[in-house]
Design an enzyme around this catalytic site. Structure first.
Site, PDB file in Angstrom:
ATOM      1  N   GLY A 116     -16.615   4.641  -2.456  1.00  0.00           N
ATOM      2  CA  GLY A 116     -15.719   5.757  -2.777  1.00  0.00           C
ATOM      3  C   GLY A 116     -14.943   6.223  -1.563  1.00  0.00           C
ATOM      4  O   GLY A 116     -15.208   5.800  -0.434  1.00  0.00           O
ATOM      5  N   GLY A 149     -14.425   7.986   1.290  1.00  0.00           N
ATOM      6  CA  GLY A 149     -15.254   8.776   2.189  1.00  0.00           C
ATOM      7  C   GLY A 149     -14.450   9.491   3.258  1.00  0.00           C
ATOM      8  O   GLY A 149     -14.939  10.406   3.912  1.00  0.00           O
ATOM      9  N   LYS A 168      -5.417  10.042   4.533  1.00  0.00           N
ATOM     10  CA  LYS A 168      -6.562   9.277   5.041  1.00  0.00           C
ATOM     11  C   LYS A 168      -6.965   9.869   6.389  1.00  0.00           C
ATOM     12  O   LYS A 168      -6.131  10.010   7.281  1.00  0.00           O
ATOM     13  CB  LYS A 168      -6.136   7.815   5.193  1.00  0.00           C
ATOM     14  CG  LYS A 168      -7.255   6.845   5.429  1.00  0.00           C
ATOM     15  CD  LYS A 168      -6.755   5.412   5.280  1.00  0.00           C
ATOM     16  CE  LYS A 168      -7.789   4.420   5.760  1.00  0.00           C
ATOM     17  NZ  LYS A 168      -7.277   3.044   5.724  1.00  0.00           N
ATOM     18  N   GLY A 185     -15.621  11.499   7.763  1.00  0.00           N
ATOM     19  CA  GLY A 185     -14.394  11.694   6.979  1.00  0.00           C
ATOM     20  C   GLY A 185     -13.128  11.707   7.803  1.00  0.00           C
ATOM     21  O   GLY A 185     -12.034  11.935   7.270  1.00  0.00           O
ATOM     22  N   ARG A 225      -0.753   7.697   3.131  1.00  0.00           N
ATOM     23  CA  ARG A 225      -0.569   6.361   2.579  1.00  0.00           C
ATOM     24  C   ARG A 225       0.051   6.455   1.187  1.00  0.00           C
ATOM     25  O   ARG A 225      -0.358   7.269   0.374  1.00  0.00           O
ATOM     26  CB  ARG A 225      -1.926   5.663   2.507  1.00  0.00           C
ATOM     27  CG  ARG A 225      -1.859   4.284   1.898  1.00  0.00           C
ATOM     28  CD  ARG A 225      -3.033   3.430   2.302  1.00  0.00           C
ATOM     29  NE  ARG A 225      -4.290   3.842   1.688  1.00  0.00           N
ATOM     30  CZ  ARG A 225      -5.452   3.249   1.949  1.00  0.00           C
ATOM     31  NH1 ARG A 225      -5.523   2.266   2.844  1.00  0.00           N
ATOM     32  NH2 ARG A 225      -6.555   3.646   1.367  1.00  0.00           N
ATOM     33  N   ARG A 282      -9.148  -0.445  -7.008  1.00  0.00           N
ATOM     34  CA  ARG A 282      -9.607  -1.665  -6.335  1.00  0.00           C
ATOM     35  C   ARG A 282     -10.464  -2.479  -7.280  1.00  0.00           C
ATOM     36  O   ARG A 282     -10.923  -1.957  -8.308  1.00  0.00           O
ATOM     37  CB  ARG A 282     -10.476  -1.255  -5.123  1.00  0.00           C
ATOM     38  CG  ARG A 282      -9.769  -0.317  -4.184  1.00  0.00           C
ATOM     39  CD  ARG A 282     -10.707   0.819  -3.714  1.00  0.00           C
ATOM     40  NE  ARG A 282      -9.929   1.890  -3.065  1.00  0.00           N
ATOM     41  CZ  ARG A 282      -9.621   1.909  -1.781  1.00  0.00           C
ATOM     42  NH1 ARG A 282     -10.053   0.955  -1.013  1.00  0.00           N
ATOM     43  NH2 ARG A 282      -8.896   2.882  -1.286  1.00  0.00           N
ATOM     44  N   ASP A 333     -13.883  -3.829  -2.241  1.00  0.00           N
ATOM     45  CA  ASP A 333     -13.340  -2.456  -2.258  1.00  0.00           C
ATOM     46  C   ASP A 333     -12.033  -2.380  -1.476  1.00  0.00           C
ATOM     47  O   ASP A 333     -11.359  -1.350  -1.500  1.00  0.00           O
ATOM     48  CB  ASP A 333     -14.353  -1.460  -1.687  1.00  0.00           C
ATOM     49  CG  ASP A 333     -14.881  -1.874  -0.330  1.00  0.00           C
ATOM     50  OD1 ASP A 333     -15.460  -2.971  -0.230  1.00  0.00           O
ATOM     51  OD2 ASP A 333     -14.701  -1.122   0.641  1.00  0.00           O
ATOM     52  N   ASN A 334     -11.682  -3.451  -0.790  1.00  0.00           N
ATOM     53  CA  ASN A 334     -10.415  -3.461  -0.055  1.00  0.00           C
ATOM     54  C   ASN A 334      -9.408  -4.406  -0.700  1.00  0.00           C
ATOM     55  O   ASN A 334      -8.496  -4.887  -0.034  1.00  0.00           O
ATOM     56  CB  ASN A 334     -10.653  -3.867   1.403  1.00  0.00           C
ATOM     57  CG  ASN A 334     -11.431  -2.802   2.154  1.00  0.00           C
ATOM     58  OD1 ASN A 334     -11.420  -1.631   1.780  1.00  0.00           O
ATOM     59  ND2 ASN A 334     -12.118  -3.200   3.204  1.00  0.00           N
ATOM     60  N   ASP A 369      -5.702  -1.410   3.209  1.00  0.00           N
ATOM     61  CA  ASP A 369      -6.737  -1.205   4.225  1.00  0.00           C
ATOM     62  C   ASP A 369      -6.571  -2.123   5.441  1.00  0.00           C
ATOM     63  O   ASP A 369      -7.266  -3.126   5.596  1.00  0.00           O
ATOM     64  CB  ASP A 369      -8.144  -1.343   3.622  1.00  0.00           C
ATOM     65  CG  ASP A 369      -8.597  -0.022   3.006  1.00  0.00           C
ATOM     66  OD1 ASP A 369      -7.779   0.913   2.972  1.00  0.00           O
ATOM     67  OD2 ASP A 369      -9.757   0.084   2.580  1.00  0.00           O
TER      68      ASP A 369
HETATM   69  P1  AMP Z   1     -13.571   0.385   5.001  1.00  0.00           P
HETATM   70  O1  AMP Z   1     -14.447  -0.713   5.461  1.00  0.00           O
HETATM   71  O2  AMP Z   1     -12.800   1.011   6.107  1.00  0.00           O
HETATM   72  O3  AMP Z   1     -12.710  -0.040   3.872  1.00  0.00           O
HETATM   73  O4  AMP Z   1     -14.514   1.539   4.455  1.00  0.00           O
HETATM   74  C1  AMP Z   1     -15.631   1.274   3.631  1.00  0.00           C
HETATM   75  C2  AMP Z   1     -16.226   2.550   3.098  1.00  0.00           C
HETATM   76  O5  AMP Z   1     -16.657   3.389   4.157  1.00  0.00           O
HETATM   77  C3  AMP Z   1     -15.288   3.391   2.251  1.00  0.00           C
HETATM   78  O6  AMP Z   1     -16.047   3.956   1.207  1.00  0.00           O
HETATM   79  C4  AMP Z   1     -14.824   4.443   3.207  1.00  0.00           C
HETATM   80  O7  AMP Z   1     -14.406   5.611   2.558  1.00  0.00           O
HETATM   81  C5  AMP Z   1     -16.069   4.674   4.044  1.00  0.00           C
HETATM   82  N1  AMP Z   1     -15.745   5.212   5.373  1.00  0.00           N
HETATM   83  C6  AMP Z   1     -15.158   4.529   6.378  1.00  0.00           C
HETATM   84  N2  AMP Z   1     -15.002   5.334   7.447  1.00  0.00           N
HETATM   85  C7  AMP Z   1     -15.491   6.547   7.124  1.00  0.00           C
HETATM   86  C8  AMP Z   1     -15.626   7.792   7.803  1.00  0.00           C
HETATM   87  N3  AMP Z   1     -15.203   7.972   9.046  1.00  0.00           N
HETATM   88  N4  AMP Z   1     -16.197   8.818   7.135  1.00  0.00           N
HETATM   89  C9  AMP Z   1     -16.638   8.661   5.882  1.00  0.00           C
HETATM   90  N5  AMP Z   1     -16.549   7.523   5.189  1.00  0.00           N
HETATM   91  C10 AMP Z   1     -15.983   6.463   5.803  1.00  0.00           C
HETATM   92 MG    MG Z   2     -11.630   0.374   2.425  1.00  0.00          MG
END
Ligand code: AMP
Ligand code: MG
Length: 487
Positions: free
Chosen positions: A85, A87, A108, A121, A171, A178, A247-248, A257
């Protein structure tokens, strides 16, 4: 500022959670994409930079926004995580652009949400600038991708390995749905939600599928074909996504992403940059296979919708996977033969392309400059323009050039052929070392190189003496060997 029409917010509550942006002490506008704002039909007339920074860091909620975090799951490096989700992102809402297309506006790095798990976050400045640079470069290269509306500094510090300045990226996407969004519901056995999502996706992205005998199969087929074409486009510009988790992968067919992504300098099909991709799962040449693997995961979610009979459903899904391979192969060949300046179809074209790539690999030749230089050779430039790019001289190149000249024939004048080739072989790509240079200066509050790079990348197919330095491959001490998610 925005004329919102929030369709995702109207989907059942299991699809999203309300989200609130975190406070930012001193929002400052780094860059705002006025051309994109006009395309989106935003009303920013008279909006000051201060006002834009407040809105685009989430400090002031624009009228009509319904900020929410989207639920999704995903396979990360092959391992399923049922609960990911947004995050560190929230969907402000949707607008209908000048061409009648529905587009998401997402912040973002705007603070924690219900899906943040242990994350803060936040986003650090570096990844925000990287995403800005690369997404706008993609737009200019003509490769489908999410877009950059703005980058705003927050005045907050984020804790990574060191303290880093925080930023928020705005964005724009055709949607943020996804493969992992389908997986989220399928993993819970919630077939009704899968169907609701599929219907929503058909209406939003694949309306033609509605009229098909089986709309869900038609939708899956169209998603697969768009993804196959997209990945062929990545290969044609030397792009490595770096983290092709399910998810990407956007079901709209846009690249999404830009985490540890990178562009090839010298051609190497096994090239990996991402520090977390230790086994090379997402290496340059693995990308089509992974794309197909991801589509297989999507197909699994949709099986109950493909056919009431399980065998028949599986057969339909397998047909889609085969189709993915066929579409990819055809698109790849079309793109690479165009890069070589070939017209029509010849029986040995695939071999001609592969042999050239193999020579580039053995010769450690720069991917972008080699194709650009071949365009010049087609236009009559000395062959050294090309051969000088091979760090390891390739005796076989002379033979290859003879075959190539034989194949291109003379259906076009040399200058026509050069022009056609230069229109598909960019001179300028966002080189990894230049992105790093832009980020390194920006951390010390100097955004001039970032702006220069973004401006230059708006014209990747034109050689401009003013920006020629940006096309040059890295010197040994400038080489970027590893990239990081930076989350
Ligand atoms: P990503 O690999 O960047 O596509 O992120 C994978 C997952 O990790 C997604 O659910 C993002 O929302 C979560 N995520 C990545 N970075 C953060 C962060 N700094 N704080 C909270 N959730 C994160
Ligand atoms: Mg992602």
């Amino acid at each position: 500022m925005f004329s919102f029409d929030n369709s995702y917010a109207r989907l059942p509550q299991t699809f999203h959670r309300p989200a609130r942006p975190a406070a930012a002490r001193a929002p400052g506008l780094i860059r705002f994409n006025h051309a994109l704002a006009a395309e989106l039909g935003l009303d920013v007339e008279g909006a000051s930079d201060v006002r834009l920074a407040q809105v685009l860091s989430g400090q002031v909620m624009p009228v009509g926004a319904e900020p929410l975090a989207q639920a999704y799951a995903g396979h990360q490096f092959g391992h399923f995580n049922p609960q990911l989700g947004d995050g560190r992102a929230l969907l402000l809402g949707e607008v209908i652009d000048r061409d009648g297309r529905r587009r998401d506006i997402q912040l973002k790095g705007s603070g924690p949400t219900a899906f943040s798990r242990n994350g803060d976050g936040m986003a650090a400045l570096g990844p925000v600038l990287r995403e800005y640079i690369v997404s706008e470069a993609f737009a200019a290269l003509g490769v489908p991708a999410t877009r950059a509306l703005a980058a705003v500094s927050t005045g907050e510090q984020v804790v990574r390995e060191t303290m880093l300045p925080g930023a928020v990226f705005t964005r724009i996407a055709a949607s943020h749905i996804r493969v992992g969004t389908f997986q989220f519901f399928a993993a819970q056995g919630d077939e009704e939600a899968v169907q609701t999502l599929a219907d929503y996706v058909i209406d939003r992205h694949y309306p033609h599928a509605r009229g098909a005998e089986n709309p869900y199969l038609a939708m899956l087929t169209l998603i697969a074909e768009r993804q196959a074409r997209l990945i062929a486009r990545w290969l044609s510009i030397g792009f490595i996504h770096g983290v092709m988790n399910t998810d990407n992968m956007a079901i709209s067919g846009e690249t999404i992403d830009f985490g540890p992504c990178a562009f090839l300098d010298e051609y190497d099909p096994r090239k990996v940059f991402s520090s977390i991709d230790q086994r090379g799962r997402y290496a340059y040449a693995n990308q089509p296979g992974i794309g197909q693997w991801n589509i297989a995961r999507l197909a699994e979610c949709l099986l109950p919708l493909l056919d009431a009979d399980e065998e028949m459903a599986l057969e339909a899904a397998n047909g889609v996977l085969k189709d993915f391979g066929d579409v990819f192969q055809a698109e790849w060949l079309a793109l690479f033969t165009a890069k070589l300046g070939l017209t029509g179809e010849g029986p040995d074209d695939r071999q001609l392309v592969s042999d050239f790539l193999e020579l580039m690999h053995q010769g450690e030749a720069d991917f972008t400059l080699t194709f650009r230089s071949l365009s010049k050779v087609a236009g009559g430039a000395a062959v050294e323009t090309l051969t000088d790019l091979f760090a390891v001289p390739q005796p076989g190149l002379a033979d290859w050039l003879i075959r190539w000249r034989g194949r291109i024939g003379n259906d076009r004048t040399p200058s026509e052929r050069q022009a056609a080739m230069e229109a598909v072989n960019p001179a300028l790509i966002p080189r990894n070392h230049r992105i790093e240079e832009a980020i390194a200066a920006a951390v010390y509050n100097d955004f001039s190189f970032f702006h220069r790079l973004v401006d230059a990348l708006a014209n990747p197919y034109v050689e401009d003496p003013e920006t020629a330095d940006l096309s040059v491959p890295p010197k040994p001490d400038e080489r970027v060997t590893r990239t990081f998610c930076g989350t």
